[in-house]
Motif scaffolding. Structure first.
Motif, PDB file in Angstrom:
ATOM      1  N   TYR A  13      12.203   2.898   2.470  1.00 13.74           N
ATOM      2  CA  TYR A  13      12.726   2.087   3.571  1.00 13.74           C
ATOM      3  C   TYR A  13      13.417   3.021   4.556  1.00 13.74           C
ATOM      4  CZ  TYR A  13      15.120  -1.905   5.836  1.00 13.74           C
ATOM      5  OH  TYR A  13      15.578  -2.852   6.718  1.00 13.74           O
ATOM      6  N   TYR A 335       2.159   3.838   6.750  1.00 14.35           N
ATOM      7  CA  TYR A 335       3.138   3.202   7.631  1.00 14.35           C
ATOM      8  C   TYR A 335       2.447   2.540   8.818  1.00 14.35           C
ATOM      9  CZ  TYR A 335       2.681   6.948  11.141  1.00 14.35           C
ATOM     10  OH  TYR A 335       2.194   7.818  12.099  1.00 14.35           O
ATOM     11  N   LYS A 361       3.122 -10.855   7.549  1.00 12.90           N
ATOM     12  CA  LYS A 361       2.832 -10.812   6.112  1.00 12.90           C
ATOM     13  C   LYS A 361       1.508 -10.104   5.848  1.00 12.90           C
ATOM     14  CE  LYS A 361       5.172 -15.179   4.895  1.00 12.90           C
ATOM     15  NZ  LYS A 361       4.924 -16.547   4.371  1.00 12.90           N
ATOM     16  N   GLY A 364       1.883  -6.359   6.053  1.00 13.25           N
ATOM     17  CA  GLY A 364       2.523  -5.827   4.850  1.00 13.25           C
ATOM     18  C   GLY A 364       1.567  -5.772   3.681  1.00 13.25           C
ATOM     19  N   THR A 365       0.779  -6.822   3.517  1.00 16.37           N
ATOM     20  CA  THR A 365      -0.186  -6.864   2.415  1.00 16.37           C
ATOM     21  C   THR A 365      -1.200  -5.738   2.523  1.00 16.37           C
ATOM     22  OG1 THR A 365       0.027  -9.274   2.257  1.00 16.37           O
ATOM     23  CG2 THR A 365      -1.929  -8.278   1.276  1.00 16.37           C
ATOM     24  N   HIS A 368       0.430  -2.063   2.089  1.00 16.62           N
ATOM     25  CA  HIS A 368       0.971  -1.750   0.765  1.00 16.62           C
ATOM     26  C   HIS A 368      -0.090  -1.759  -0.327  1.00 16.62           C
ATOM     27  CE1 HIS A 368       5.489  -1.950   1.411  1.00 16.62           C
ATOM     28  NE2 HIS A 368       4.978  -2.156   2.605  1.00 16.62           N
ATOM     29  N   VAL A 376       8.590   1.231   4.861  1.00 17.61           N
ATOM     30  CA  VAL A 376       8.996   0.036   5.596  1.00 17.61           C
ATOM     31  C   VAL A 376      10.052   0.462   6.602  1.00 17.61           C
ATOM     32  CG1 VAL A 376      10.023  -2.262   5.433  1.00 17.61           C
ATOM     33  CG2 VAL A 376       8.556  -1.412   3.569  1.00 17.61           C
ATOM     34  N   GLU A 380      11.039  -4.501   9.884  1.00 11.90           N
ATOM     35  CA  GLU A 380       9.627  -4.819   9.643  1.00 11.90           C
ATOM     36  C   GLU A 380       9.503  -5.941   8.622  1.00 11.90           C
ATOM     37  OE1 GLU A 380       5.776  -2.601   7.579  1.00 11.90           O
ATOM     38  OE2 GLU A 380       7.365  -1.369   8.471  1.00 11.90           O
ATOM     39  N   GLU A 381      10.387  -5.916   7.624  1.00 14.02           N
ATOM     40  CA  GLU A 381      10.361  -6.929   6.570  1.00 14.02           C
ATOM     41  C   GLU A 381      10.831  -8.298   7.058  1.00 14.02           C
ATOM     42  OE1 GLU A 381      14.586  -5.474   6.521  1.00 14.02           O
ATOM     43  OE2 GLU A 381      12.607  -4.655   6.988  1.00 14.02           O
ATOM     44  N   TYR A 475       7.334  -9.531   1.657  1.00 12.71           N
ATOM     45  CA  TYR A 475       7.471  -8.080   1.458  1.00 12.71           C
ATOM     46  C   TYR A 475       8.058  -7.781   0.074  1.00 12.71           C
ATOM     47  CZ  TYR A 475       6.072  -5.755   5.774  1.00 12.71           C
ATOM     48  OH  TYR A 475       5.330  -5.205   6.792  1.00 12.71           O
ATOM     49  N   ASN A 548      -0.681 -15.168   1.868  1.00 12.30           N
ATOM     50  CA  ASN A 548       0.369 -15.314   2.881  1.00 12.30           C
ATOM     51  C   ASN A 548       0.412 -16.699   3.515  1.00 12.30           C
ATOM     52  OD1 ASN A 548      -1.958 -15.111   4.443  1.00 12.30           O
ATOM     53  ND2 ASN A 548      -0.963 -13.912   6.062  1.00 12.30           N
TER      54      ASN A 548
END
Length: 569
Positions: A13, A335, A361, A364-365, A368, A376, A380-381, A475, A548
């Motif tokens: 993070y 990233y 969402k 992020g999926t 990651h 992160v 962003e989260e 997240y 999501n």
């Protein structure tokens, strides 16, 4: 069998301290503010916190111009505060990584103050000093020792009136470049790094580290069209002739033999996949991973401020190439955004109210579930967006300010320049963290150093924590998946549907477990039947591991607008 490095299962993070949390009401974030928010990060589930610079600095480039590597700028607190942060983070199982900025210092660093004091000072050769170009008078246009253009506009050379010579600065004129050819410079840097590790930090993110080796003859670069005095110097300082030697030497002098589980990541503009394999090969002992810029340059035209619509096929080809190249040797960093990039949901997703949450969402999926260590960036989260800047004086970042001034002075339309800044300015990422819906978003009780995004009343951490269907909790689930599902951290990667304009699909497989990731990068429904290179016959009864938009009507049902699914079999 060698044990896999710990960072393969970790999530980092990034905190931009100036904008994270202010504890004393002066309008600027600080280290005690970070300590106050550690439980929030623990809830999110991250393993490492990377701090952008908090060292003593005149703040010409928001802390990336360092005047003392072994002290903290009073703006952010004290060394005792940092010690407390390290202790409190470690107590929560969170490692602390510091920013390492050693391509350049501030012009107020004692090393440079000595260096510029006279031509025969012992530290003169700690920086790059050169006389005016032969046949030219110092201070006249074209007299600079070479024609390299600065990343912050204009020439990379600044004339020092006292000694009559120029010093090199690839960035701001207040950021003179260190001369890594001098072994005294290298040892001073290594000693400083050891000092921080001994203090308890857990590694370094190394700012533009692949620029520290220059071609020593400092040759001119290819001329830049429209400017007779400026050229592209990057071939002479990106991934320079001694860069691997320096990084290997650094590893031996600083990291070798330490029992701590450290993390080293090198920010490397212009790095290729072939370069990255060398940099991150564990046998070579250089760095654990690199930050590359290929995917965040795909919406650029002729230059950063010339923006074009991103083609998902280009993004997928780029991401897939890096996945493939580092599959056997080395490791990826992952990233979408950081302190130097616009907000991901506004750039790669959709910040329209009806799609923002779903697309945040989805991003992020997708990120990651790739192979590599995800990063992160603060906010962003929450699905934080770009800032609605109204006028040129709303921009604070030196890169943006310099570009606006020079572009308008050269005849560019002011409104067109502003439009480019609104899309690409680093200020988008640097607005204060949105903690709640109160005045100044709970960031400060004073006047914030940078304007708070007005949408903080709808987008903030307090509301997100209370809503189990928020971007934050999505997240949190994605991060937990990396910790609990070996296929995410260790599995093979295979890209699917490579030529589809809006579907991003790939598989991860590990020891008999296979995951399928499906993501619709559009605001329209997407039917999956008949998509080339996407055989879903074996996935109709697969388990939905993560979605999501709630439960779909079936594992292989059409994807709704900005829908993502992770299936497991």
């Amino acid at each position: 069998m060698t044990e896999a490095p710990w960072f393969r299962e970790a999530v980092v993070y990034q905190i931009y301290p100036r904008s994270f949390q202010d504890s004393n009401g002066d309008g600027i974030g600080d280290v005690p503010g970070i300590i106050d928010r550690l439980d929030y990060l623990k809830t999110l589930g991250v393993d490492v916190v990377w701090l952008s610079p908090i060292y003593t600095s005149p703040q010409d480039d928001n802390g990336y111009d360092i005047a003392d590597y072994e002290d903290i700028d009073p703006t952010f607190g004290t060394l005792a505060d940092v010690d407390e942060l390290i202790a409190q983070a470690h107590a929560r199982g969170i490692r602390i990584v510091m920013d390492l900025v050693v391509n350049h210092t501030s012009d107020e660093h004692p090393w440079f103050v000595e260096s510029r004091s006279s031509k025969d000072n012992p530290k003169r050769d700690w920086y790059w000093w050169r006389p005016a170009r032969e046949g030219h008078e110092a201070g006249t246009p074209g007299a600079e020792p070479n024609n390299w253009e600065s990343f912050f506009s204009g020439p990379t050379w600044e004339l020092d009136e006292a000694t009559g010579e120029y010093y090199l600065h690839l960035f701001s004129r207040k950021q003179p470049d260190l001369n890594w050819e001098n072994p005294e410079v290298r040892e001073a840097v290594y000693a400083m790094m050891r000092w921080w590790l001994d203090r308890g930090i857990d590694g370094f993110r190394m700012d533009v580290i692949n620029m520290i080796s220059k071609v020593t003859s400092l040759p001119d670069g290819e001329p830049i069209p429209g400017n007779p005095h400026l050229g592209d110097g990057t071939p002479h300082f990106l991934n320079g002739p001694r860069i691997h030697e320096y990084l290997h030497e650094m590893h031996a002098a600083v990291f070798e033999g330490r029992k701590e589980k450290l993390l080293t990541v090198g920010e490397m503009p212009g790095v290729t996949v072939e370069d990255a394999v060398l940099y991150t090969d564990p046998e070579r002992r250089e760095v654990d991973m690199v930050f590359q810029f290929e995917h965040v340059g795909l919406d650029h035209g002729d230059h950063k401020w010339d923006r074009r619509t991103l083609d998902l096929r280009d993004l997928r080809r780029s991401m897939g190439r890096w996945q493939e190249a580092l599959a056997e040797v080395g490791w990826n960093s992952l990233y979408w955004n950081n302190h130097d990039q616009p907000r991901a949901v506004s750039r790669f997703g959709s910040d329209a109210p009806e799609h923002r949450v779903a697309s945040a969402k989805l991003l992020g999926t997708v990120l990651h579930l790739h192979r590599g260590t995800p990063y992160v960036y603060q906010g962003e989260e929450l699905g934080m967006t770009n800032v609605p800047f109204a006028a040129h004086d709303d921009f604070l970042d030196i890169e943006s300010v310099n570009y606006y001034r020079m572009a308008v002075a050269s005849g560019s339309d002011a409104e067109e320049v502003l439009s480019a800044l609104r899309l690409g300015s680093r200020d988008n990422a640097r607005s204060p963290m949105q903690w709640d819906a109160s005045d100044n978003a709970g960031f400060t009780t004073g006047t914030p150093w940078s304007k708070v995004n007005p949408n903080h009343t709808e987008i903030n951490a307090e509301d997100s924590l209370a809503d189990d269907d928020s971007v934050f909790h999505h997240y949190r689930r994605v991060i937990e998946l990396r910790h609990t599902e070996p296929a995410v951290a260790h599995g093979d990667f295979h890209m699917l549907a490579a030529d589809h304009p809006s579907l991003y699909a790939f598989t991860r497989s590990h020891e008999g477990t296979e995951l399928l990731v499906l993501a619709n990068f559009s605001g329209d429904e997407l039917a999956l039947d008949g998509v080339d290179d996407l055989d879903l016959d074996g996935w109709k009864t697969a388990t939905l591991l993560l979605g999501n938009l709630g439960e779909p009507s079936g594992s292989t049902a059409p994807l709704r607008a900005w829908e993502s699914r992770v299936l497991r079999r």
